[in-house]
Design a protein around this motif. Sequence first.
Motif, PDB file in Angstrom:
ATOM      1  N   THR A   1      10.012   1.488  -1.844  1.00  0.00           N
ATOM      2  CA  THR A   1       9.489   0.620  -2.879  1.00  0.00           C
ATOM      3  C   THR A   1      10.502  -0.500  -3.051  1.00  0.00           C
ATOM      4  O   THR A   1      11.684  -0.238  -3.236  1.00  0.00           O
ATOM      5  CB  THR A   1       9.322   1.375  -4.212  1.00  0.00           C
ATOM      6  N   PHE A   2      10.054  -1.729  -2.963  1.00  0.00           N
ATOM      7  CA  PHE A   2      10.967  -2.864  -3.013  1.00  0.00           C
ATOM      8  C   PHE A   2      11.060  -3.422  -4.423  1.00  0.00           C
ATOM      9  O   PHE A   2      10.048  -3.726  -5.043  1.00  0.00           O
ATOM     10  CB  PHE A   2      10.503  -3.951  -2.039  1.00  0.00           C
ATOM     11  N   THR A   3      12.288  -3.551  -4.921  1.00  0.00           N
ATOM     12  CA  THR A   3      12.518  -4.117  -6.246  1.00  0.00           C
ATOM     13  C   THR A   3      13.287  -5.428  -6.172  1.00  0.00           C
ATOM     14  O   THR A   3      13.414  -6.117  -7.170  1.00  0.00           O
ATOM     15  CB  THR A   3      13.301  -3.123  -7.125  1.00  0.00           C
ATOM     16  N   SER A   4      13.796  -5.767  -4.999  1.00  0.00           N
ATOM     17  CA  SER A   4      14.486  -7.046  -4.823  1.00  0.00           C
ATOM     18  C   SER A   4      14.257  -7.559  -3.403  1.00  0.00           C
ATOM     19  O   SER A   4      13.961  -6.799  -2.494  1.00  0.00           O
ATOM     20  CB  SER A   4      15.979  -6.903  -5.097  1.00  0.00           C
ATOM     21  N   CYS A   5      14.443  -8.849  -3.248  1.00  0.00           N
ATOM     22  CA  CYS A   5      14.253  -9.507  -1.958  1.00  0.00           C
ATOM     23  C   CYS A   5      15.514  -9.345  -1.112  1.00  0.00           C
ATOM     24  O   CYS A   5      16.628  -9.545  -1.602  1.00  0.00           O
ATOM     25  CB  CYS A   5      13.946 -10.982  -2.188  1.00  0.00           C
ATOM     26  N   ASP A   6      15.337  -9.005   0.161  1.00  0.00           N
ATOM     27  CA  ASP A   6      16.475  -8.859   1.067  1.00  0.00           C
ATOM     28  C   ASP A   6      17.093 -10.206   1.432  1.00  0.00           C
ATOM     29  O   ASP A   6      18.271 -10.284   1.736  1.00  0.00           O
ATOM     30  CB  ASP A   6      16.058  -8.144   2.350  1.00  0.00           C
ATOM     31  N   LYS A   7      16.292 -11.258   1.407  1.00  0.00           N
ATOM     32  CA  LYS A   7      16.785 -12.575   1.826  1.00  0.00           C
ATOM     33  C   LYS A   7      17.570 -13.293   0.738  1.00  0.00           C
ATOM     34  O   LYS A   7      18.621 -13.854   0.992  1.00  0.00           O
ATOM     35  CB  LYS A   7      15.632 -13.451   2.291  1.00  0.00           C
ATOM     36  N   CYS A   8      17.028 -13.306  -0.488  1.00  0.00           N
ATOM     37  CA  CYS A   8      17.676 -14.081  -1.552  1.00  0.00           C
ATOM     38  C   CYS A   8      18.169 -13.222  -2.717  1.00  0.00           C
ATOM     39  O   CYS A   8      18.719 -13.748  -3.681  1.00  0.00           O
ATOM     40  CB  CYS A   8      16.731 -15.159  -2.070  1.00  0.00           C
ATOM     41  N   SER A   9      17.948 -11.926  -2.670  1.00  0.00           N
ATOM     42  CA  SER A   9      18.376 -10.963  -3.703  1.00  0.00           C
ATOM     43  C   SER A   9      17.698 -11.156  -5.053  1.00  0.00           C
ATOM     44  O   SER A   9      18.158 -10.634  -6.060  1.00  0.00           O
ATOM     45  CB  SER A   9      19.893 -11.004  -3.883  1.00  0.00           C
ATOM     46  N   SER A  10      16.614 -11.889  -5.079  1.00  0.00           N
ATOM     47  CA  SER A  10      15.866 -12.089  -6.309  1.00  0.00           C
ATOM     48  C   SER A  10      15.136 -10.797  -6.695  1.00  0.00           C
ATOM     49  O   SER A  10      14.708 -10.033  -5.827  1.00  0.00           O
ATOM     50  CB  SER A  10      14.850 -13.207  -6.121  1.00  0.00           C
ATOM     51  N   ILE A  11      14.990 -10.579  -7.985  1.00  0.00           N
ATOM     52  CA  ILE A  11      14.248  -9.399  -8.447  1.00  0.00           C
ATOM     53  C   ILE A  11      12.792  -9.744  -8.760  1.00  0.00           C
ATOM     54  O   ILE A  11      12.041  -8.902  -9.214  1.00  0.00           O
ATOM     55  CB  ILE A  11      14.917  -8.756  -9.675  1.00  0.00           C
ATOM     56  N   LYS A  12      12.401 -10.978  -8.480  1.00  0.00           N
ATOM     57  CA  LYS A  12      11.026 -11.422  -8.718  1.00  0.00           C
ATOM     58  C   LYS A  12      10.166 -11.093  -7.504  1.00  0.00           C
ATOM     59  O   LYS A  12       9.727 -11.965  -6.769  1.00  0.00           O
ATOM     60  CB  LYS A  12      10.995 -12.911  -9.009  1.00  0.00           C
ATOM     61  N   VAL A  13       9.918  -9.820  -7.302  1.00  0.00           N
ATOM     62  CA  VAL A  13       9.138  -9.325  -6.167  1.00  0.00           C
ATOM     63  C   VAL A  13       7.852  -8.721  -6.696  1.00  0.00           C
ATOM     64  O   VAL A  13       7.857  -7.974  -7.669  1.00  0.00           O
ATOM     65  CB  VAL A  13       9.947  -8.268  -5.379  1.00  0.00           C
ATOM     66  N   SER A  14       6.751  -9.068  -6.054  1.00  0.00           N
ATOM     67  CA  SER A  14       5.467  -8.500  -6.473  1.00  0.00           C
ATOM     68  C   SER A  14       4.709  -8.008  -5.250  1.00  0.00           C
ATOM     69  O   SER A  14       4.896  -8.495  -4.144  1.00  0.00           O
ATOM     70  CB  SER A  14       4.643  -9.545  -7.229  1.00  0.00           C
ATOM     71  N   LYS A  15       3.862  -7.034  -5.490  1.00  0.00           N
ATOM     72  CA  LYS A  15       3.023  -6.500  -4.424  1.00  0.00           C
ATOM     73  C   LYS A  15       1.753  -7.332  -4.376  1.00  0.00           C
ATOM     74  O   LYS A  15       1.116  -7.576  -5.394  1.00  0.00           O
ATOM     75  CB  LYS A  15       2.704  -5.031  -4.681  1.00  0.00           C
ATOM     76  N   ILE A  16       1.397  -7.779  -3.177  1.00  0.00           N
ATOM     77  CA  ILE A  16       0.188  -8.578  -3.002  1.00  0.00           C
ATOM     78  C   ILE A  16      -0.792  -7.781  -2.150  1.00  0.00           C
ATOM     79  O   ILE A  16      -0.548  -6.626  -1.834  1.00  0.00           O
ATOM     80  CB  ILE A  16       0.515  -9.955  -2.382  1.00  0.00           C
ATOM     81  N   SER A  17      -1.870  -8.393  -1.758  1.00  0.00           N
ATOM     82  CA  SER A  17      -2.909  -7.681  -1.014  1.00  0.00           C
ATOM     83  C   SER A  17      -2.428  -7.216   0.352  1.00  0.00           C
ATOM     84  O   SER A  17      -1.419  -7.676   0.868  1.00  0.00           O
ATOM     85  CB  SER A  17      -4.133  -8.588  -0.853  1.00  0.00           C
ATOM     86  N   ARG A  18      -3.178  -6.312   0.937  1.00  0.00           N
ATOM     87  CA  ARG A  18      -2.950  -5.770   2.270  1.00  0.00           C
ATOM     88  C   ARG A  18      -1.629  -5.024   2.388  1.00  0.00           C
ATOM     89  O   ARG A  18      -1.024  -4.981   3.452  1.00  0.00           O
ATOM     90  CB  ARG A  18      -3.027  -6.869   3.338  1.00  0.00           C
ATOM     91  N   GLY A  19      -1.125  -4.455   1.293  1.00  0.00           N
ATOM     92  CA  GLY A  19       0.091  -3.662   1.356  1.00  0.00           C
ATOM     93  C   GLY A  19       1.332  -4.471   1.667  1.00  0.00           C
ATOM     94  O   GLY A  19       2.236  -3.997   2.345  1.00  0.00           O
ATOM     95  N   ARG A  20       1.376  -5.695   1.174  1.00  0.00           N
ATOM     96  CA  ARG A  20       2.527  -6.554   1.433  1.00  0.00           C
ATOM     97  C   ARG A  20       3.236  -6.882   0.132  1.00  0.00           C
ATOM     98  O   ARG A  20       2.653  -6.804  -0.941  1.00  0.00           O
ATOM     99  CB  ARG A  20       2.092  -7.838   2.149  1.00  0.00           C
ATOM    100  N   TYR A  21       4.508  -7.257   0.246  1.00  0.00           N
ATOM    101  CA  TYR A  21       5.311  -7.689  -0.884  1.00  0.00           C
ATOM    102  C   TYR A  21       5.636  -9.158  -0.704  1.00  0.00           C
ATOM    103  O   TYR A  21       5.730  -9.656   0.417  1.00  0.00           O
ATOM    104  CB  TYR A  21       6.613  -6.890  -0.963  1.00  0.00           C
ATOM    105  N   ARG A  22       5.861  -9.855  -1.831  1.00  0.00           N
ATOM    106  CA  ARG A  22       6.202 -11.275  -1.784  1.00  0.00           C
ATOM    107  C   ARG A  22       7.262 -11.588  -2.828  1.00  0.00           C
ATOM    108  O   ARG A  22       7.179 -11.139  -3.968  1.00  0.00           O
ATOM    109  CB  ARG A  22       4.981 -12.125  -2.045  1.00  0.00           C
ATOM    110  N   CYS A  23       8.248 -12.367  -2.426  1.00  0.00           N
ATOM    111  CA  CYS A  23       9.294 -12.827  -3.322  1.00  0.00           C
ATOM    112  C   CYS A  23       8.834 -14.132  -3.964  1.00  0.00           C
ATOM    113  O   CYS A  23       8.444 -15.065  -3.263  1.00  0.00           O
ATOM    114  CB  CYS A  23      10.591 -13.040  -2.549  1.00  0.00           C
TER     115      CYS A  23
END
Length: 80
Positions: free
Chosen positions: A28-50
Amino acid sequence: MNIIQLAELLSDENLAEQYLLKHNILKTFTSCDKCSSIKVSKISRGRYRCSNCESEWSERKDSILHRQSISASQLLGIIK
Protein backbone atom coordinates in the motif's frame (compact mmCIF):
# COMPACT_ATOMS: atom_id res chain seq x y z
CA MET A 1 -6.72 -21.54 5.73
CA ASN A 2 -9.14 -24.30 4.85
CA ILE A 3 -10.26 -25.36 1.39
CA ILE A 4 -13.50 -23.35 1.56
CA GLN A 5 -11.66 -20.10 2.34
CA LEU A 6 -9.17 -20.83 -0.43
CA ALA A 7 -12.00 -21.43 -2.92
CA GLU A 8 -13.54 -18.05 -2.01
CA LEU A 9 -10.20 -16.29 -2.57
CA LEU A 10 -9.61 -18.05 -5.87
CA SER A 11 -13.05 -17.12 -7.19
CA ASP A 12 -12.90 -13.40 -6.30
CA GLU A 13 -9.95 -11.30 -7.52
CA ASN A 14 -10.68 -8.44 -5.11
CA LEU A 15 -10.64 -10.76 -2.11
CA ALA A 16 -7.38 -12.29 -3.33
CA GLU A 17 -5.78 -8.83 -3.64
CA GLN A 18 -6.99 -7.89 -0.14
CA TYR A 19 -5.47 -11.10 1.21
CA LEU A 20 -2.14 -10.33 -0.48
CA LEU A 21 -2.21 -6.77 0.88
CA LYS A 22 -2.95 -8.04 4.39
CA HIS A 23 0.02 -10.42 4.24
CA ASN A 24 2.38 -7.77 2.76
CA ILE A 25 2.83 -9.45 -0.60
CA LEU A 26 1.36 -6.38 -2.31
CA LYS A 27 2.20 -2.91 -1.00
CA THR A 28 0.00 0.00 0.00
CA PHE A 29 1.60 3.26 -1.08
CA THR A 30 1.45 6.27 1.23
CA SER A 31 4.19 8.36 -0.40
CA CYS A 32 5.70 8.89 -3.82
CA ASP A 33 9.05 7.21 -4.51
CA LYS A 34 10.12 9.97 -6.89
CA CYS A 35 9.37 13.15 -4.93
CA SER A 36 8.53 11.79 -1.43
CA SER A 37 5.20 13.60 -1.42
CA ILE A 38 2.43 12.15 0.74
CA LYS A 39 -0.24 13.36 -1.70
CA VAL A 40 -0.81 9.93 -3.25
CA SER A 41 -4.21 8.70 -4.34
CA LYS A 42 -5.51 5.50 -5.85
CA ILE A 43 -6.99 5.96 -9.31
CA SER A 44 -8.75 3.60 -11.69
CA ARG A 45 -7.35 0.29 -12.96
CA GLY A 46 -5.45 -0.41 -9.73
CA ARG A 47 -2.99 2.43 -10.18
CA TYR A 48 -1.63 5.10 -7.86
CA ARG A 49 -0.91 8.73 -8.74
CA CYS A 50 1.15 11.41 -7.03
CA SER A 51 -0.59 14.79 -6.98
CA ASN A 52 2.72 16.62 -6.65
CA CYS A 53 4.85 15.23 -9.52
CA GLU A 54 1.96 13.48 -11.36
CA SER A 55 3.81 10.18 -11.69
CA GLU A 56 1.73 7.01 -11.88
CA TRP A 57 2.53 3.44 -10.92
CA SER A 58 0.85 0.08 -10.57
CA GLU A 59 -0.26 -1.40 -7.26
CA ARG A 60 2.00 -4.33 -8.15
CA LYS A 61 5.14 -2.18 -8.05
CA ASP A 62 7.92 -3.63 -5.84
CA SER A 63 6.05 -6.91 -5.38
CA ILE A 64 6.38 -10.43 -6.69
CA LEU A 65 3.60 -9.65 -9.19
CA HIS A 66 5.42 -6.68 -10.77
CA ARG A 67 5.54 -7.08 -14.57
CA GLN A 68 3.86 -10.48 -14.38
CA SER A 69 0.68 -11.41 -16.21
CA ILE A 70 -0.50 -13.68 -13.41
CA SER A 71 -3.50 -12.56 -11.35
CA ALA A 72 -3.60 -12.34 -7.57
CA SER A 73 -5.94 -15.32 -7.32
CA GLN A 74 -3.69 -17.41 -9.58
CA LEU A 75 -0.69 -16.58 -7.37
CA LEU A 76 -2.62 -17.67 -4.27
CA GLY A 77 -3.54 -20.93 -5.98
CA ILE A 78 0.11 -21.58 -6.78
CA ILE A 79 1.29 -20.75 -3.26
CA LYS A 80 -1.36 -22.80 -1.48
